[in-house]
Motif scaffolding. Structure first.
Motif, PDB file in Angstrom:
ATOM      1  N   ASP A  65      -7.791 -11.460  -0.949  1.00 27.31           N
ATOM      2  CA  ASP A  65      -7.680 -10.012  -1.161  1.00 27.31           C
ATOM      3  C   ASP A  65      -8.758  -9.501  -2.110  1.00 27.31           C
ATOM      4  O   ASP A  65      -8.517  -8.624  -2.947  1.00 27.31           O
ATOM      5  CB  ASP A  65      -6.292  -9.644  -1.710  1.00 27.31           C
ATOM      6  CG  ASP A  65      -5.181  -9.969  -0.727  1.00 27.31           C
ATOM      7  OD1 ASP A  65      -5.433  -9.883   0.488  1.00 27.31           O
ATOM      8  OD2 ASP A  65      -4.073 -10.309  -1.178  1.00 27.31           O
ATOM      9  N   ARG A  81       1.254   4.309  -2.873  1.00 27.37           N
ATOM     10  CA  ARG A  81       1.047   5.719  -2.528  1.00 27.37           C
ATOM     11  C   ARG A  81       2.254   6.565  -2.944  1.00 27.37           C
ATOM     12  O   ARG A  81       2.121   7.658  -3.515  1.00 27.37           O
ATOM     13  CB  ARG A  81       0.804   5.841  -1.021  1.00 27.37           C
ATOM     14  CG  ARG A  81       0.769   7.264  -0.518  1.00 27.37           C
ATOM     15  CD  ARG A  81      -0.394   8.043  -1.120  1.00 27.37           C
ATOM     16  NE  ARG A  81      -0.328   9.445  -0.773  1.00 27.37           N
ATOM     17  CZ  ARG A  81      -0.762   9.945   0.385  1.00 27.37           C
ATOM     18  NH1 ARG A  81      -1.285   9.143   1.311  1.00 27.37           N
ATOM     19  NH2 ARG A  81      -0.687  11.228   0.608  1.00 27.37           N
ATOM     20  N   PRO A 108       0.819  -1.229   0.000  1.00 25.92           N
ATOM     21  CA  PRO A 108       0.000   0.000   0.000  1.00 25.92           C
ATOM     22  C   PRO A 108       0.845   1.269   0.000  1.00 25.92           C
ATOM     23  O   PRO A 108       0.542   2.229  -0.709  1.00 25.92           O
ATOM     24  CB  PRO A 108      -0.825  -0.127   1.294  1.00 25.92           C
ATOM     25  CG  PRO A 108      -0.822  -1.589   1.612  1.00 25.92           C
ATOM     26  CD  PRO A 108       0.508  -2.092   1.151  1.00 25.92           C
TER      27      PRO A 108
END
Length: 607
Positions: free
Chosen positions: A563, A434, A430
């Motif tokens: 997921d 970003r 993650p």
């Protein structure tokens, strides 16, 4: 805390008892001491001579010993190995032997002694030189170990930000090695303070404290020794306590920040053409040779390859951190290959970010020689670092450290090239996603050319306009990202670009291939040659299940949901593909699929 094995504690305790036993034995004889029979004036004078000579000897050693430790830490080859052994010889010699050797140099018939007409023996200067000879290895070894323990990337980054070798030594090497060097200075001082054998041979007079102790013992015997030893023990204990206070590592610091990052404020897009970049990178190592040739005006270039392909070596050669004979690095006509790293006008973000631990965030961002305070303030604000300006690297989250490294690179106004060496490799998925967006947001607002090294094709396609694919130190495919992806030229490049399941087919027309089973896939990109035999691949997430899809397929297996996605195996033409789909995808049996022609990779079967 993990328990120490009992046997180890016992062995350590035995040695500790042995080291303390002489002190206990001496204290037990305090009643036998002759405190009134001591010549206090002579004793204090001898103590003063020892303190002064040890301090002078340590200072003398520090002036050259710290730089010598730095040279030994950075040197390579057999010459440095020999030098490292030579400077430690005084440790192996008996002190009397050291004194005799010094007399050959400092005595009346010695090279220096003759020039000084004997002033270097039987003098305070002789004591200092003798103590310096035996104490020097303690500082040199400590300094060498301290400098060798510094992450080389910290010095590399300092060099690429415009700092010359002397400035790198002062601003990176010395601050980071400071505590270990202080410990070495302490050991050197104590060794000089207690030196007897070499001092006695070179300069018996004036009495140093060890020589005075020897003379007193010969005249008064053991009972008179405790008063004589008292100054020695007191001075040594005081210096040890001070040394522990000064050289002890600092603990802790502020708590590590969370990785909740504010959005990056991107600046206005840079206008105009990119710089003319010419690369001919050459390195020849044992078992590996690098040769990378490329010309471009792209603002964003990526170098993609597997581990050991030469990606990072290419970047380091561009930076001047690896000097390759015959290499060419030219930026807008300026020949960078002939310049040292500090003169190339680049900014470098290595793996791990290389943030010197003794500098605050504000000092990190403004670390470049030519950093512009206005630019520093701009990027501090753009990356949301203004409130963290007084924090140190260990107080930052991984994402914040990455932003500091990027802001530091972008705050150098003279940087024509910004080099990024796998900047996201150490981050979780993650945060990696970003921070990719962070880099993407700022790339368009800088005039410098960014060169990204990565093994992740998704990063390369997002953050580059042109792409070099490396294998074994050679370029196997190069060009605009879309062209390289759609026509990788061979299976090795295709797999590096993310291809997993690979099928074969025949070219029906410049934009369509027959993959068997009555299925003809539409492809985009450079026109194909009808009749040619080709191989093709598509990445798992680019095949979409759709009952109204253009291509008929058959689901062979539905895997577990992970997921939020389900793994699916299906047959498309004569190929079997592993894809990912929504959890609610159809059950085993016939289905339709849709594949964007831009998602297909095609290359010659013999490529």
């Amino acid at each position: 805390m993990r328990r120490t094995p009992g046997t180890i504690r016992i062995l350590g305790g035995i040695l500790t008892l042995y080291l303390l036993a002489p002190f206990a034995a001496g204290l037990s004889r305090m009643g036998d001491a002759d405190w009134r029979g001591v010549d206090r004036a002579a004793l204090l004078h001898a103590a003063g001579v020892s303190v002064a000579s040890a301090t002078a000897a340590t200072a003398l050693v520090a002036v050259a010993g710290i730089p010598l430790g730095y040279v030994l830490a950075h040197g390579r080859g057999w010459r440095m190995a020999v030098l490292g052994g030579v400077v430690q010889l005084p440790l192996a010699l008996p002190p009397l032997a050291s004194g005799i050797l010094l007399l050959f140099l400092l005595g009346y018939g010695g090279l220096l002694g003759g020039l000084m007409h004997g002033a270097l023996t039987e003098s305070f200067a002789g004591i200092v030189l003798a103590e310096a000879f035996v104490a020097a290895p303690f500082l040199i070894v400590a300094a060498r170990s301290a400098f060798a323990a510094i992450d080389p990337a910290l010095e590399d980054v300092a060099a690429t930000l415009g700092h010359g070798p002397g400035a790198v030594f002062r601003r990176i090497g010395l601050p980071l090695a400071r505590r270990a060097i202080l410990a070495g200075l302490l050991l050197a001082w104590l060794r000089a303070f207690g030196e007897f054998g070499a001092t006695m041979m070179v300069a018996y007079h004036p009495y140093s404290l060890p020589v005075f102790t020897y003379v007193a013992f010969g005249g008064a015997g053991l009972p008179a020794m405790l008063p004589v030893l008292a100054p020695t023990l007191a001075v040594a204990a005081l210096v040890l306590v001070l040394g522990q206070v000064v050289a002890a590592p600092r603990r802790g610091g502020g708590a590590v920040s969370s990785d909740v990052l504010p959005p990056v404020a991107a600046g206005p897009a840079a206008m105009g053409p990119g710089q003319a970049l010419v690369l001919d990178l050459r390195q020849c190592l044992e078992g590996f040779a690098l040769r990378v040739e490329y010309r471009t005006r792209a603002r964003r270039l990526a170098i993609l390859g597997a581990s050991g392909s030469g990606k990072s070596m290419s970047l380091r050669t561009i930076a001047g951190l690896e000097r390759g004979a015959g290499s060419v690095v030219r930026c807008d006509g300026r020949d960078l290959a002939a310049l040292p790293p500090e003169a190339r006008g680049i900014a470098y973000v290595p793996q791990g970010y290389a943030l010197p631990p003794h500098l605050t965030v504000a000092q990190q961002v403004g670390f470049a020689v030519d950093s512009d305070p206005a630019l520093v303030a701009h990027w501090m604000a753009a990356f949301g670092l203004a409130e963290l300006s007084r924090r140190y690297p260990h107080e930052l989250s991984p994402g914040q450290r990455q932003r500091v490294a990027l802001a530091r690179a972008l705050s150098r106004p003279s940087a024509g090239l910004v080099l990024l060496d796998e900047p996201f490799s150490a981050l979780d998925a993650p945060l990696r996603a970003r921070l990719r967006q962070d880099v993407l947001a700022v790339q368009g607002g800088v005039r410098a050319t960014t060169i990204l090294v990565t093994h992740d094709p998704a990063e390369a396609m997002l953050l580059a306009d042109e792409l070099l694919v490396l294998e074994g130190g050679r370029v196997i495919r190069a060009g605009p990202v879309d062209e390289v992806f759609s026509r990788p030229g061979g299976e090795v490049a295709a797999r590096l670009l993310g291809a997993r399941t690979i099928g074969t087919g025949d070219v029906l027309s410049p934009t369509r291939i027959d993959i068997g089973g009555g299925v003809a896939l539409g492809v985009a990109g450079a026109p194909l040659t009808p009749g040619a035999r080709v191989r093709w691949a598509v990445r798992p997430h680019q095949v979409r299940l759709d009952q109204r899809g253009e291509y008929p397929a058959t689901i062979l297996h539905r895997g577990a949901v992970r997921d939020g996605q389900r793994s699916v195996r299906l047959r498309l033409g004569e190929a079997v593909l592993d894809i990912v789909a929504d959890p609610s995808c159809p059950d085993i049996g016939p289905c339709g699929v849709t594949i964007d022609p831009l998602a297909l990779q095609v290359w010659p079967q013999d490529g």
